[in-house]
Motif scaffolding. Structure first.
Motif, PDB file in Angstrom:
ATOM      1  N   ARG A  18       1.054  -1.284   0.080  1.00  0.00           N
ATOM      2  CA  ARG A  18      -0.158   0.164  -0.035  1.00  0.00           C
ATOM      3  C   ARG A  18       0.740   1.105  -0.040  1.00  0.00           C
ATOM      4  N   ASP A  19       0.372   2.212  -0.747  1.00  0.00           N
ATOM      5  CA  ASP A  19       1.227   3.529  -0.959  1.00  0.00           C
ATOM      6  C   ASP A  19       0.875   4.668  -0.173  1.00  0.00           C
ATOM      7  N   THR A  20      -0.304   4.487   0.335  1.00  0.00           N
ATOM      8  CA  THR A  20      -1.067   5.608   0.928  1.00  0.00           C
ATOM      9  C   THR A  20      -1.562   5.159   2.433  1.00  0.00           C
ATOM     10  N   VAL A  21      -1.904   6.495   3.225  1.00  0.00           N
ATOM     11  CA  VAL A  21      -2.319   6.277   4.445  1.00  0.00           C
ATOM     12  C   VAL A  21      -3.709   6.781   4.693  1.00  0.00           C
ATOM     13  N   SER A  22      -4.540   5.799   5.317  1.00  0.00           N
ATOM     14  CA  SER A  22      -6.071   6.523   5.446  1.00  0.00           C
ATOM     15  C   SER A  22      -6.517   6.207   6.832  1.00  0.00           C
ATOM     16  N   GLU A  23      -7.375   7.075   7.315  1.00  0.00           N
ATOM     17  CA  GLU A  23      -7.825   6.879   8.599  1.00  0.00           C
ATOM     18  C   GLU A  23      -9.341   7.237   8.435  1.00  0.00           C
ATOM     19  N   THR A  24     -10.388   6.275   8.761  1.00  0.00           N
ATOM     20  CA  THR A  24     -11.765   6.685   8.610  1.00  0.00           C
ATOM     21  C   THR A  24     -12.389   6.762  10.107  1.00  0.00           C
TER      22      THR A  24
ATOM     23  N   ALA B  71     -15.903   5.203  16.930  1.00  0.00           N
ATOM     24  CA  ALA B  71     -15.001   4.201  16.400  1.00  0.00           C
ATOM     25  C   ALA B  71     -13.944   4.753  15.159  1.00  0.00           C
ATOM     26  N   LEU B  72     -12.710   4.177  14.872  1.00  0.00           N
ATOM     27  CA  LEU B  72     -11.960   4.663  13.677  1.00  0.00           C
ATOM     28  C   LEU B  72     -11.349   3.350  13.130  1.00  0.00           C
ATOM     29  N   PHE B  73     -10.834   3.572  12.020  1.00  0.00           N
ATOM     30  CA  PHE B  73     -10.029   2.396  11.429  1.00  0.00           C
ATOM     31  C   PHE B  73      -9.110   3.310  10.609  1.00  0.00           C
ATOM     32  N   GLY B  74      -7.688   2.544  10.855  1.00  0.00           N
ATOM     33  CA  GLY B  74      -6.536   3.225   9.834  1.00  0.00           C
ATOM     34  C   GLY B  74      -5.770   2.273   9.181  1.00  0.00           C
ATOM     35  N   ILE B  75      -5.372   2.406   8.010  1.00  0.00           N
ATOM     36  CA  ILE B  75      -4.506   1.484   7.154  1.00  0.00           C
ATOM     37  C   ILE B  75      -3.310   2.068   6.564  1.00  0.00           C
ATOM     38  N   THR B  76      -2.307   1.745   6.743  1.00  0.00           N
ATOM     39  CA  THR B  76      -1.184   2.232   6.285  1.00  0.00           C
ATOM     40  C   THR B  76      -0.005   1.006   5.819  1.00  0.00           C
TER      41      THR B  76
ATOM     42  N   ASN C 100      -0.361  -2.464   7.186  1.00  0.00           N
ATOM     43  CA  ASN C 100      -0.696  -2.377   8.724  1.00  0.00           C
ATOM     44  C   ASN C 100      -2.090  -1.610   8.808  1.00  0.00           C
ATOM     45  N   TRP C 101      -2.683  -2.309  10.006  1.00  0.00           N
ATOM     46  CA  TRP C 101      -4.129  -1.712  10.088  1.00  0.00           C
ATOM     47  C   TRP C 101      -4.169  -1.575  11.591  1.00  0.00           C
ATOM     48  N   PHE C 102      -5.190  -0.602  12.097  1.00  0.00           N
ATOM     49  CA  PHE C 102      -5.526  -0.391  13.508  1.00  0.00           C
ATOM     50  C   PHE C 102      -7.029   0.117  13.564  1.00  0.00           C
TER      51      PHE C 102
ATOM     52  N   ALA D 128     -14.933  -0.534   1.207  1.00  0.00           N
ATOM     53  CA  ALA D 128     -14.326  -1.709   0.824  1.00  0.00           C
ATOM     54  C   ALA D 128     -12.983  -1.855   1.255  1.00  0.00           C
ATOM     55  N   ASP D 129     -12.220  -0.656   1.444  1.00  0.00           N
ATOM     56  CA  ASP D 129     -10.696  -0.985   2.025  1.00  0.00           C
ATOM     57  C   ASP D 129     -10.563  -1.528   3.321  1.00  0.00           C
ATOM     58  N   VAL D 130     -11.648  -1.198   4.300  1.00  0.00           N
ATOM     59  CA  VAL D 130     -11.504  -1.659   5.376  1.00  0.00           C
ATOM     60  C   VAL D 130     -12.167  -3.257   5.669  1.00  0.00           C
TER      61      VAL D 130
END
Length: 340
Positions: free
Chosen positions: A169-175, A180-185, A193-195, A220-222
């Motif tokens: 993955r090339d980008t960082v996102s936080e939803t 609640a929240l969900f991050g993907i890096t 990586n996810w949290f 969909a990413d989550v």
């Protein structure tokens, strides 16, 4: 004769200060209760201040070579629509897993510096050392010996899951959503990586089945990350912060990292500040022979700055998972990102 230091804890801050002092000719012993450095763990963000600290101990270039440079990040709603985008092109951050960071910090320490499988001695057995450094984490026995039980960590009302899955993955996102929240890096090792974080009572149970249910209607990413996740690559921790200590120093003992200022993870600064603590303390201790003065200067330099970050991390946690104030939150983020 060389100065001596006992470092209680072989985590990020402990290894960084050991590396700084060893490079300056000090005799350093690190006491680490784990049997070895960890083989698994999630990604950590290294902001410019942390990179400067790593450069000061000769670890910056190896980290840049191993880590993933990040220039942009997106904040999303559960349906995938964009709240705002942050451009860090002028302040490049790097993402690196905890095991890779710790291996980088440990790789040039003199043989025998780290005593693995060795609980930290009590302070009254270390009176022959010039300095004792409590880098022993959230539940720091060193802090307890110095200040008693008054300053135990406080639950912030949220629990977190962290993990990693195969992929790139090339980008960082936080939803962000209510409660609640969900991050993907990205992270090193061709992994993603996810949290996830949820407001809940302390001790809230829940594994992957719970997470797939809780976030099952998010974008969909989550969903794809959680479908790929496995129990063996999953960590679950309640989140705590430290009350304000009267000092990070007592006698010839100094606290750093989570032992001094554990904070919510929402600003991504916990590991960074442990590195800055370590290099600040190392620089002051090696700038002269007056150790007492150096320790007091360390406290003056680091305590106000880190207390602001503890408060800021708590505010960011509340802002990210707000309910009633979501329109104001979204507008504030857009303004901060230069999008409004």
């Amino acid at each position: 004769m060389a100065h001596s230091a006992a470092v209680l804890g072989g985590g990020i801050g402990g290894l960084a200060v050991a590396r700084y002092l060893s490079r300056a000719g000090w005799h350093v012993e690190v006491f680490e209760r784990a049997d070895s450095l960890p083989a698994s763990g999630t990604a950590l963000g290294m902001w410019p201040q942390a990179l400067d600290a790593l450069d000061a101990i000769g670890a910056g270039d190896p980290l840049r070579a191993r880590g993933s440079a990040q220039h942009r990040g997106s904040f999303l709603r559960p349906d995938g629509s964009v709240i705002g985008t942050i451009d860090n092109r002028d302040r490049t951050a790097y993402l690196l897993s905890r095991p890779a960071l710790l291996a980088t910090l440990a790789e040039t320490l003199p043989d025998g510096t780290i005593s693995f499988g060795t609980p930290a001695p009590t302070l009254d057995t270390l009176t022959d050392r010039d300095v004792v450094i409590g880098a022993d984490g959230l539940r720091s026995p060193t802090r307890r010996q110095l200040f008693g039980d008054t300053f135990e960590p406080v639950y912030i009302g949220a629990t977190a899951w962290r993990g990693w899955v195969p992929g790139r993955r090339d980008t960082v996102s936080e939803t962000w959503d209510r409660d609640a929240l969900f991050g993907i890096t990205p992270r090193d090792g061709d992994l993603v990586n996810w949290f996830a974080c949820v407001r809940a009572d302390a001790g809230h149970p829940g594994g992957l089945d719970y997470l797939r249910s809780r976030f099952g209607n998010w974008h969909a990413d989550v969903r794809a990350v959680l479908e790929a996740a496995t129990p063996g690559a999953l960590l679950h921790h309640d989140l705590y912060e430290s009350p304000a200590l009267p000092s990070y120093v007592s006698g010839n003992t100094a606290l750093l990292g989570d032992a001094a200022h554990a904070m919510a993870p929402n600003l991504g600064r916990g590991a960074c500040e442990a590195l800055v603590d370590a290099v600040t303390l190392g620089r002051l201790l090696t700038s002269g022979n007056d150790i007492h003065s150096a320790l007091l200067r360390y406290d003056r330099a680091r305590r106000p700055a880190t207390r602001r970050l503890v408060r800021g991390s708590r505010v960011m946690s509340s802002l990210a998972m707000t309910g009633r104030l979501r329109p104001l939150r979204d507008l504030t983020l857009k303004v901060a990102a230069g999008l409004a």
